[in-house]
Design a protein around this motif. Structure first.
Motif, PDB file in Angstrom:
ATOM      1  N   CYS A   1       0.819  -1.221   0.000  1.00 36.09           N
ATOM      2  CA  CYS A   1       0.000   0.000   0.000  1.00 36.09           C
ATOM      3  C   CYS A   1       0.852   1.269   0.000  1.00 36.09           C
ATOM      4  O   CYS A   1       0.329   2.373  -0.017  1.00 36.09           O
ATOM      5  N   LEU A   2       2.190   1.098   0.050  1.00 37.59           N
ATOM      6  CA  LEU A   2       3.178   2.190  -0.005  1.00 37.59           C
ATOM      7  C   LEU A   2       3.195   3.114   1.219  1.00 37.59           C
ATOM      8  O   LEU A   2       3.850   4.154   1.215  1.00 37.59           O
ATOM      9  N   GLU A   3       2.453   2.721   2.253  1.00 40.29           N
ATOM     10  CA  GLU A   3       2.403   3.560   3.448  1.00 40.29           C
ATOM     11  C   GLU A   3       3.732   3.483   4.224  1.00 40.29           C
ATOM     12  O   GLU A   3       4.219   2.403   4.521  1.00 40.29           O
ATOM     13  N   PRO A   4       4.331   4.639   4.551  1.00 44.66           N
ATOM     14  CA  PRO A   4       5.489   4.602   5.457  1.00 44.66           C
ATOM     15  C   PRO A   4       4.978   4.563   6.910  1.00 44.66           C
ATOM     16  O   PRO A   4       3.965   5.172   7.213  1.00 44.66           O
ATOM     17  N   PHE A   5       5.632   3.804   7.764  1.00 44.48           N
ATOM     18  CA  PHE A   5       5.165   3.749   9.158  1.00 44.48           C
ATOM     19  C   PHE A   5       6.315   3.458  10.119  1.00 44.48           C
ATOM     20  O   PHE A   5       7.380   2.989   9.713  1.00 44.48           O
ATOM     21  N   ASP A   6       6.085   3.770  11.386  1.00 43.59           N
ATOM     22  CA  ASP A   6       7.082   3.534  12.425  1.00 43.59           C
ATOM     23  C   ASP A   6       6.940   2.119  12.981  1.00 43.59           C
ATOM     24  O   ASP A   6       5.835   1.594  13.077  1.00 43.59           O
ATOM     25  N   TYR A   7       8.065   1.550  13.362  1.00 41.50           N
ATOM     26  CA  TYR A   7       8.083   0.252  14.039  1.00 41.50           C
ATOM     27  C   TYR A   7       8.776   0.460  15.386  1.00 41.50           C
ATOM     28  O   TYR A   7       9.867   1.040  15.447  1.00 41.50           O
ATOM     29  N   PHE A   8       8.129   0.038  16.449  1.00 39.62           N
ATOM     30  CA  PHE A   8       8.700   0.183  17.793  1.00 39.62           C
ATOM     31  C   PHE A   8       9.743  -0.904  17.988  1.00 39.62           C
ATOM     32  O   PHE A   8       9.404  -2.084  18.011  1.00 39.62           O
ATOM     33  N   LYS A   9      11.011  -0.516  18.093  1.00 41.04           N
ATOM     34  CA  LYS A   9      12.091  -1.501  18.162  1.00 41.04           C
ATOM     35  C   LYS A   9      12.066  -2.298  19.461  1.00 41.04           C
ATOM     36  O   LYS A   9      11.770  -1.761  20.515  1.00 41.04           O
ATOM     37  N   CYS A  10      12.414  -3.573  19.339  1.00 42.76           N
ATOM     38  CA  CYS A  10      12.504  -4.439  20.519  1.00 42.76           C
ATOM     39  C   CYS A  10      13.708  -4.000  21.353  1.00 42.76           C
ATOM     40  O   CYS A  10      14.794  -3.800  20.834  1.00 42.76           O
ATOM     41  N   LEU A  11      13.498  -3.822  22.638  1.00 48.99           N
ATOM     42  CA  LEU A  11      14.609  -3.470  23.524  1.00 48.99           C
ATOM     43  C   LEU A  11      14.608  -4.481  24.664  1.00 48.99           C
ATOM     44  O   LEU A  11      13.631  -4.623  25.386  1.00 48.99           O
ATOM     45  N   LYS A  12      15.713  -5.224  24.765  1.00 49.46           N
ATOM     46  CA  LYS A  12      15.795  -6.279  25.799  1.00 49.46           C
ATOM     47  C   LYS A  12      16.931  -5.980  26.748  1.00 49.46           C
ATOM     48  O   LYS A  12      17.987  -5.599  26.326  1.00 49.46           O
TER      49      LYS A  12
END
Ligand SMILES: [Zn+2]
Lengths: 251, 167
Positions: B156-167
């Motif tokens: 759909c060509l939508e740019p979006f944020d991804y919440f990075k995994c933090l361990k």
């Protein structure tokens, strides 16, 4: 060991984060693309955040009503204990990435050990910081490979950056008197012992990027003793300007 | 700044704490974010301890002020301090928080290995928050804030944020 040894030891770690954070902040709005601009300023933010934790701890240790701001902004050049590598200027993107990569690999190894420090506060800060630094290392390693393995020009530029910055890497493993005194108590890290792992990791990435480590017998050092390059004065005048001009000013 | 702490929250204070939101992700309350480590009444003052998500996260100072304000509205005086250990992890985001993130357009963190593959661009595992496709690619390992990476959906060509995994 006196409190002063511990404080000096913390400066040796925190000032690297402060000065590199300041260098990267200079790039805000000047990155070669929006994404890299945002990445570098995010890394700067992580480093300055870590610096704050260290300096709040130093303020606690000094106990003379000192604040983190006094420590960050009101010391003289000789009182900053960062390595020469982090104060090197932002010339071009390949140079910035190389400086970052050569520091990140060291930073990660240092924090890995510092997590086990007998000083609980340093161990706690390291446990927090290492999560952030593993992202920094991934970012800079990734770009080293892209640039080294990219066009003829990007390859040449990043190889020249490695050749130029390599002379500052040996200082990372130099043990100062404060390093020795804190290490004896299980607080500080014996950085000399990190050297082998450092070269291994750096060579691995450079090799993948078709880059080479230059032959070098003579290395530059001094920052850890407070003897800095000509760049440091300019960095500090920028960093300290507000507090020097308007003492005790607050946002 | 204190070093280490077990999580302990007085249930009576939860409704007040739930009114405080992350200033950068306003759909997420600080409870859903998992940053509140302790909250209790001590001599009629609410003592709240929060842990930073990232060391330099500018939202922490704002959250501290917002907590004090929320308690003030409930006629309670509050004090907020930072605690460092155990260090915050994205595992502390509640299921409700993860859902709120997705609805807001931020892909929720994957588990550690999948996260690594996604951020190295090896595998297409991050789900587009707009159309649900997994045909997404990494644009940048760092997004609009330190905790996020930037992705784009190829369908759909939508740019979006991804919440990075933090361990
Ligand atoms: Zn989509």
């Amino acid at each position: 060991m006196k409190n002063e040894n511990l404080i000096q030891y913390i400066y040796g770690i925190a000032d690297n984060a402060l000065i590199l954070g300041q260098r990267l902040s200079e790039l805000c709005g000047h990155g070669p693309s929006l994404e890299t601009d945002i990445a570098m300023t995010n890394i700067a933010l992580d480093l300055l955040g870590q610096t704050r934790s260290y300096f709040q701890y130093v303020a606690q240790l000094s106990g003379d009503n000192k604040t983190e701001d006094d420590i960050a902004f009101l010391r003289t050049e000789r009182q900053y204990k960062n390595v020469l590598l982090v104060e090197q200027p932002n010339t071009h993107f390949g140079y910035v990435i190389t400086r970052q990569f050569l520091f990140d690999v060291f930073h990660f190894l240092l924090l890995q050990e510092l997590q086990n420090s007998k000083d609980e506060m340093l161990a706690a800060i390291a446990k927090k910081a290492i999560k952030e630094v593993s992202y920094h290392q991934r970012f800079s390693s990734d770009w080293i490979k892209r640039l080294g393995d990219g066009t003829e020009e990007s390859h040449q530029k990043v190889q020249e950056a490695v050749n130029d910055l390599w002379k500052y890497t040996d200082e990372l493993f130099h043990m100062t008197g404060d390093d020795v005194k804190t290490e004896e108590l299980g607080i500080g890290i014996n950085v000399a012992l990190l050297k082998e792992r450092y070269y291994q990791k750096v060579s691995e990435v450079l090799e993948e990027a078709s880059l080479t480590i230059p032959e070098m017998k003579w290395f530059q050092k001094g920052g850890k003793q407070g003897i800095h390059s000509e760049h440091m004065g300019y960095i500090l005048s920028d960093l300290q300007y507000m507090q020097r001009t308007y003492p005790n000013m607050k946002w | 700044m204190t070093i280490t702490l077990e999580q302990h929250i007085d249930p009576q204070l939860i409704p007040i704490l739930e009114k405080v939101h992350d200033p950068e992700i306003p759909v997420l309350s600080i409870m859903d974010m998992g940053v509140v480590r302790s909250a209790k009444m001590l001599e009629s003052i609410a003592q709240v301890k929060i842990t930073p998500t990232y060391s330099g996260c500018p939202a922490m100072d704002v959250m501290g002020e917002d907590i004090i304000r929320a308690f003030k509205e409930a006629n309670i005086k509050a004090e907020v301090s930072l605690v460092l250990t155990p260090a915050w992890t994205t595992d502390w985001i509640t299921p409700r928080g993860r859902k709120a993130l997705e609805e807001y357009g931020i892909a929720a963190p994957l588990e550690e290995n999948a996260d690594k593959e996604a951020l190295l661009g090896n595998k297409k595992v991050v789900k587009c928050t707009n159309c649900g496709s997994h045909n997404t690619t990494l644009v940048s390992q760092f997004g609009s804030t330190a905790c996020k990476a930037l992705f784009q959906c190829e369908d759909c060509l939508e740019p979006f944020d991804y919440f990075k995994c933090l361990k």
